[in-house]
Design a protein around this motif. Structure first.
Motif, short mmCIF file in Angstrom:
data_model
loop_
_atom_site.label_atom_id
_atom_site.label_comp_id
_atom_site.label_asym_id
_atom_site.label_seq_id
_atom_site.Cartn_x
_atom_site.Cartn_y
_atom_site.Cartn_z
N TYR A 133 1.05 5.88 -8.32
CA TYR A 133 -0.26 5.68 -7.69
C TYR A 133 -0.96 4.51 -8.35
O TYR A 133 -1.06 4.44 -9.57
N MET B 92 2.09 4.54 -3.80
CA MET B 92 0.99 4.28 -2.87
C MET B 92 -0.22 3.73 -3.61
O MET B 92 -0.43 4.00 -4.79
N GLY C 279 -4.59 2.96 -8.01
CA GLY C 279 -5.90 3.09 -7.40
C GLY C 279 -6.67 1.77 -7.36
O GLY C 279 -6.26 0.78 -7.92
N ARG D 86 -2.92 6.14 0.20
CA ARG D 86 -3.22 7.58 0.13
C ARG D 86 -4.16 7.99 1.25
O ARG D 86 -3.96 9.03 1.90
N LEU E 241 -2.20 8.24 4.50
CA LEU E 241 -1.38 9.46 4.60
C LEU E 241 -2.26 10.67 4.92
O LEU E 241 -1.88 11.54 5.71
N ASN E 242 -3.41 10.74 4.29
CA ASN E 242 -4.33 11.85 4.57
C ASN E 242 -4.79 11.81 6.03
O ASN E 242 -4.96 12.86 6.67
N LYS F 114 -1.30 12.47 8.34
CA LYS F 114 -0.29 13.46 7.95
C LYS F 114 0.15 14.40 9.07
O LYS F 114 1.31 14.82 9.12
N ARG G 221 -4.59 3.23 -3.23
CA ARG G 221 -5.67 4.09 -2.74
C ARG G 221 -5.73 4.05 -1.22
O ARG G 221 -5.88 5.09 -0.56
N ASP H 85 0.80 -1.23 0.00
CA ASP H 85 0.00 0.00 0.00
C ASP H 85 0.83 1.28 0.00
O ASP H 85 0.40 2.29 -0.55
N LEU H 86 1.98 1.25 0.62
CA LEU H 86 2.89 2.40 0.61
C LEU H 86 4.32 1.90 0.45
O LEU H 86 4.71 0.94 1.12
N SER I 54 7.85 14.02 -1.60
CA SER I 54 7.37 13.29 -2.77
C SER I 54 8.11 13.67 -4.05
O SER I 54 7.89 13.07 -5.10
#
Length: 399
Positions: free
Chosen positions: A397, A337, A399, A342, A345-346, A349, A339, A65-66, A358
């Motif tokens: 990315y 990353m 998704g 992401r 991270l959101n 953060k 989905r 995922d990351l 990045s």
């Protein structure tokens, strides 16, 4: 969201790596898997088989995922510092646990070994020092000292095995920095770390896969050992560069560097010690291939891995002074990353303990500039001088 962290190289990503990622997610009950991945040069002192962007794509395609980059200063370090860098990044990005593959397969022996050594640390260091004085290699000295303390008693980790050694250092690093991450391990299955590939076995070591390729097997012939997505990525590398990263491919540039520098300057590069700079220089004068060169240099005192790390630092210009200037990672370089990654991270953060980077253009410190330089040297070894990929590629990315 709960994350489990793993420390990887994916050189290249194969079925064993897929098993590790899936089991790490299952054992931890995590919502996502975060991989700290070495960049262009690796812990055993080698250029990566494929560049970090290709290996990031492989990882994302297989369900990671990351993906964040382990800086050169740690990716090419001895096991304890390699572990220190990787664990520090996983802790900084907020992982609840970390999971490593091991020959041991259970976490209790690692905890027991760590407790024993912490209780007898002064004695342990004295035993190591005495063993080194006999002329044996440092890894052998470590093992001899460890066995002197554990004897034949059961319940301790077998630190003669490569993945067990790394696992022990992960645990050590986490405890030393006071991390709250829970340590987990899964049983390594299939081939051992250095084993050649075996017909009929779908899980092979990365070392075996690379050796088979360089001995003449095509990417397609190795498809039984890797997810199809990895095969697709490797075919793109073959098309773009016409070759893969190896010391044999990089040797002409390495040899030039060694001969240009000479012994007096070689000794200033990281890990070059005990006069081995003279042997490195004399061997480069006569050896016309990397294998013949490394055969001349390695000995009971200096393992192939240790010599290769020296050579990596000579090739990239990484000195003792630079090595001693770094204490811990200074940033988190995001390579890719999903989905879910992401969303994580959101969500996290405001609580990430290091700057999240990045773009290569934002790597302004010495550690970041070294990573960019390592990429330039890696591309030179492949016969490319195009650095646009490093500066223009955003985090991948999926998704």
């Amino acid at each position: 969201m709960k994350a489990v962290g793993i420390i990887v190289e994916y050189n290249p990503f194969h079925n064993g790596h897929l098993h590790h990622a899936q089991q790490a997610r299952a054992e931890s009950g995590a919502d996502l898997v975060i991989a700290v991945m070495s960049g262009q040069f690796l812990q055993r002192g080698e250029p990566a088989f494929a560049d970090k962007w290709v290996r990031t794509q492989m990882a994302l395609d297989a369900g990671i995922d990351l993906v964040i980059e382990l800086p050169y200063a740690y990716a090419t370090a001895q096991a304890s510092d390699f572990a220190k860098g990787g664990i520090a990044l996983l802790d900084a990005i907020g992982c609840s646990s970390f999971c490593f593959g091991s020959e041991q397969g259970k976490i209790a022996p690692f905890l027991n070994s760590r407790h024993l050594l912490s209780q007898h640390w002064v004695e342990y260091q004295h035993l190591i020092h005495e063993a080194v004085q006999t002329g044996i290699s440092y890894p052998k000295a470590l093992n001899n000292a460890y066995l002197s303390l554990t004897g034949t008693r059961p319940g301790f980790a077998d630190l003669t095995q490569p993945n067990n050694i790394l696992g022990f250092h992960y645990l050590e690093a986490a405890q030393n920095m006071g991390s709250a991450m829970k340590p987990l391990t899964i049983q390594r299955i299939g081939a051992n770390y250095h084993d050649p590939i075996q017909a009929g076995m779908p899980i092979a070591s990365a070392t075996g896969i690379r050796e088979a390729f360089f001995k003449g097997d095509s990417v397609e012939q190795l498809s039984v050992y890797m997810p199809e997505t990895s095969i697709v990525s490797l075919k793109k590398v073959e098309k773009e560069y016409g070759k893969f990263g190896s010391w044999e491919a990089f040797y002409p540039l390495l040899r030039f560097t060694v001969l240009r520098e000479g012994p007096d300057r070689l000794k200033h590069y990281a890990e070059v010690t005990e006069g081995i700079e003279n042997l490195i220089y004399q061997s480069a004068k006569t050896a016309d291939s990397f294998e013949s060169f490394i055969t001349l240099v390695k000995s009971k005192r200096f393992t192939r891995t240790r010599i290769q790390r020296m050579l990596t630092h000579i090739y990239t210009g990484f000195t003792w002074q630079l090595l001693r200037s770094f204490d811990r990672p200074e940033y988190i370089r995001l390579l890719g990353m999903s989905r879910t990654g992401r969303l994580y991270l959101n969500h996290k953060k405001k609580n990430i303990a290091l700057p999240l980077v990045s773009r290569a253009a934002d790597l302004n410190g010495l550690m970041g500039k070294l990573d960019i330089h390592a990429t330039a040297m890696y591309l030179q070894g492949l016969g490319s001088i195009d650095m646009k990929k490093e500066f223009t590629t955003p985090p991948i990315y999926r998704g």
